[in-house]
Write an enzyme that holds these catalytic residues in place. Structure first.
Site, PDB file in Angstrom:
ATOM      1  N   TYR A 142      12.635  55.930  14.014  1.00  0.00           N
ATOM      2  CA  TYR A 142      11.885  56.992  14.692  1.00  0.00           C
ATOM      3  C   TYR A 142      11.418  56.551  16.073  1.00  0.00           C
ATOM      4  O   TYR A 142      11.224  57.367  16.964  1.00  0.00           O
ATOM      5  CB  TYR A 142      10.638  57.368  13.882  1.00  0.00           C
ATOM      6  N   LYS A 187      17.939  49.026   2.225  1.00  0.00           N
ATOM      7  CA  LYS A 187      19.399  49.118   2.171  1.00  0.00           C
ATOM      8  C   LYS A 187      19.937  47.753   2.608  1.00  0.00           C
ATOM      9  O   LYS A 187      20.649  47.617   3.616  1.00  0.00           O
ATOM     10  CB  LYS A 187      19.859  50.264   3.095  1.00  0.00           C
ATOM     11  N   ASP A 219      19.697  54.353  -1.860  1.00  0.00           N
ATOM     12  CA  ASP A 219      20.545  55.391  -2.490  1.00  0.00           C
ATOM     13  C   ASP A 219      20.308  55.428  -3.994  1.00  0.00           C
ATOM     14  O   ASP A 219      20.190  56.498  -4.600  1.00  0.00           O
ATOM     15  CB  ASP A 219      22.034  55.182  -2.141  1.00  0.00           C
ATOM     16  N   ASP A 243      10.513  59.121   4.621  1.00  0.00           N
ATOM     17  CA  ASP A 243      10.538  60.545   4.956  1.00  0.00           C
ATOM     18  C   ASP A 243      11.406  61.299   3.948  1.00  0.00           C
ATOM     19  O   ASP A 243      11.008  62.306   3.373  1.00  0.00           O
ATOM     20  CB  ASP A 243      11.099  60.726   6.379  1.00  0.00           C
ATOM     21  N   ASP A 247      10.150  63.796   0.425  1.00  0.00           N
ATOM     22  CA  ASP A 247      10.492  65.215   0.176  1.00  0.00           C
ATOM     23  C   ASP A 247      11.076  65.366  -1.230  1.00  0.00           C
ATOM     24  O   ASP A 247      10.749  66.296  -1.965  1.00  0.00           O
ATOM     25  CB  ASP A 247      11.534  65.726   1.192  1.00  0.00           C
TER      26      ASP A 247
HETATM   27  C1  IPM Z   1       7.088  64.414   7.800  1.00  0.00           C
HETATM   28  C2  IPM Z   1       7.911  65.243   8.741  1.00  0.00           C
HETATM   29  C3  IPM Z   1       7.957  64.555  10.100  1.00  0.00           C
HETATM   30  C4  IPM Z   1       8.619  63.218   9.912  1.00  0.00           C
HETATM   31  C5  IPM Z   1       8.662  65.358  11.204  1.00  0.00           C
HETATM   32  C6  IPM Z   1       8.019  66.715  11.386  1.00  0.00           C
HETATM   33  C7  IPM Z   1       8.694  64.603  12.494  1.00  0.00           C
HETATM   34  O1  IPM Z   1       9.173  65.458   8.225  1.00  0.00           O
HETATM   35  O2  IPM Z   1       5.900  64.195   8.084  1.00  0.00           O
HETATM   36  O3  IPM Z   1       7.618  63.992   6.775  1.00  0.00           O
HETATM   37  O4  IPM Z   1       9.850  63.126   9.894  1.00  0.00           O
HETATM   38  O5  IPM Z   1       7.889  62.236   9.766  1.00  0.00           O
HETATM   39 MG    MG Z   2       9.412  64.724   6.237  1.00  0.00          MG
END
Ligand code: IPM
Ligand code: MG
Length: 352
Positions: A142, A187, A219, A243, A247
């Site tokens: 990032y 990884k 993975d 990240d 999710d």
């Molecule tokens: C998160 C989001 C952010 C990230 C984006 C919006 C930059 O996906 O907080 O997980 O990738 O960190």
């Molecule tokens: Mg995210």
């Protein structure tokens, strides 16, 4: 106690969900005799529209000078075509880096009332889902160099031992306070940065003899999270892997709308935000789930202000409202009562 909170409502559903979290904080202040002062900060698409910059320096300074920051969400299709370094998300990245909040804590916990909302088989859910992802937040790909030259684009993934060590310690300390099992995810079969990651994690082991450290390739981890989530206690991983995995982890608990997060660095000034995005498709309709933001405010009370009793009260109020059968659309199921964003905020505040 008096605390100054910087508030970033942001874009899309951000203002609606933050409004409800503030309602809950105000209720906490009233019941427990605290004073919370709020300072609005513009960040994201709304700041691009206003200043041509997703996070002007003056706005960042308001955050750094506060006792903590509450954030809704930023971004939206409207700003898709602005250059990379001016995107709404860049404001968020600059905020994280500017505040020095390197450690992002994202819990994945199934609420018993929402077990039906998980897309996993009941037999898997019944084993239990209760783990935390500790994500490194201000390093890695990032923050490496990004460039596009002709038809070639490059993003650099770089970590130093010091960066890995400080997040590693947070991983071990988080595990120490819970089930004492830490899984380091990388990884290392492909990446140098991951081999360094693994080496540093193992170097920390002897300082934390009470914590059991294991390694997992990212993975495989993505697969294990859906196959057998009960095996995890604390996962520690680098920025982008965290990240993606967070999710995935949120979805198996039923709804991404339920998951809060805290980001901390060297001081008690933290950044608190739900892990979901700005959901522009449902913005302005009073239907978004404010619980992820409300629980983020609870984390702020706990981790930045040391107000455990107040944080417990907010979490208990959320439990109660869910047990009573109130649901926003994203977590709706048969026999429950559908409520709006603001009704959900009212219900939770009333129960504190
Ligand atoms: C998160 C989001 C952010 C990230 C984006 C919006 C930059 O996906 O907080 O997980 O990738 O960190
Ligand atoms: Mg995210």
């Amino acid at each position: 106690m008096t605390k100054n909170i910087a508030v970033i409502r942001g874009d899309g559903i951000g203002p609606e969900i933050v409004g409800q979290a503030i309602r809950v904080l105000d209720r906490v202040a009233e019941v427990y005799g605290h004073t919370f002062n709020y300072t609005d900060v513009d960040m994201g698409g709304c700041a691009i529209d206003k200043y041509g910059d997703p996070l002007p320096q003056s706005e960042l300074e308001k955050c750094v000078g506060s006792d903590s920051v509450l954030l809704g969400a930023v971004g939206g299709n409207k700003w898709n075509d602005v250059p990379g370094n001016m995107r709404p998300e860049k404001g968020l990245l600059r905020l994280r880096a500017g505040m020095g909040v390197y450690s992002n804590n994202r819990p994945a916990k199934i609420w018993p009332q929402l077990a039906d909302a998980s897309p996993l088989k009941k037999s898997i859910v019944d084993e239990g889902i209760d783990f935390i992802i500790v994500r490194e937040l201000i390093g890695g790909i990032y923050f490496g160099e990004h460039k596009t030259e002709g038809d070639v684009a490059t993003d650099v993934l770089k970590y130093s031992e010091a960066e890995i060590e400080r997040i590693g310690r947070i991983g071990f300390e988080t595990a120490r306070k819970r089930g004492k099992r830490l899984c380091s995810v990388e990884k290392s079969n492909v990446l140098d940065s991951s081999r360094l990651w693994k080496k540093v994690m193992h170097g920390l082991c002897e300082e934390y003899p009470d914590v059991e450290l294991s390694d997992m390739l990212v993975d495989n981890c993505a697969m294990q999270i859906v196959k057998n989530p009960a095996q995890f206690d604390v996962i520690v991983t680098e920025n982008m892997f965290g990240d993606i995995l967070s999710d995935e982890a949120s979805m198996i608990t039923g709804s991404i709308g339920m998951i809060p997060s805290s980001s901390l660095g060297a001081t008690s000034c933290g950044l608190y935000e739900p892990i979901h995005g700005s959901a522009p498709d449902i913005a302005g309709q009073d239907i978004a789930n404010p619980i992820g933001t409300i629980l983020s405010a609870a984390m702020m009370l706990r981790f930045s202000f040391d107000l455990d009793r107040e944080a417990d009260a907010v979490e208990a109020a959320v439990q109660k409202v869910l047990s009573e059968g109130f649901r926003t659309g994203d977590i709706m199921s048969v026999g429950c009562r559908k409520v709006s964003t603001s009704e959900m905020g009212d219900l939770i505040a009333e129960r504190i």
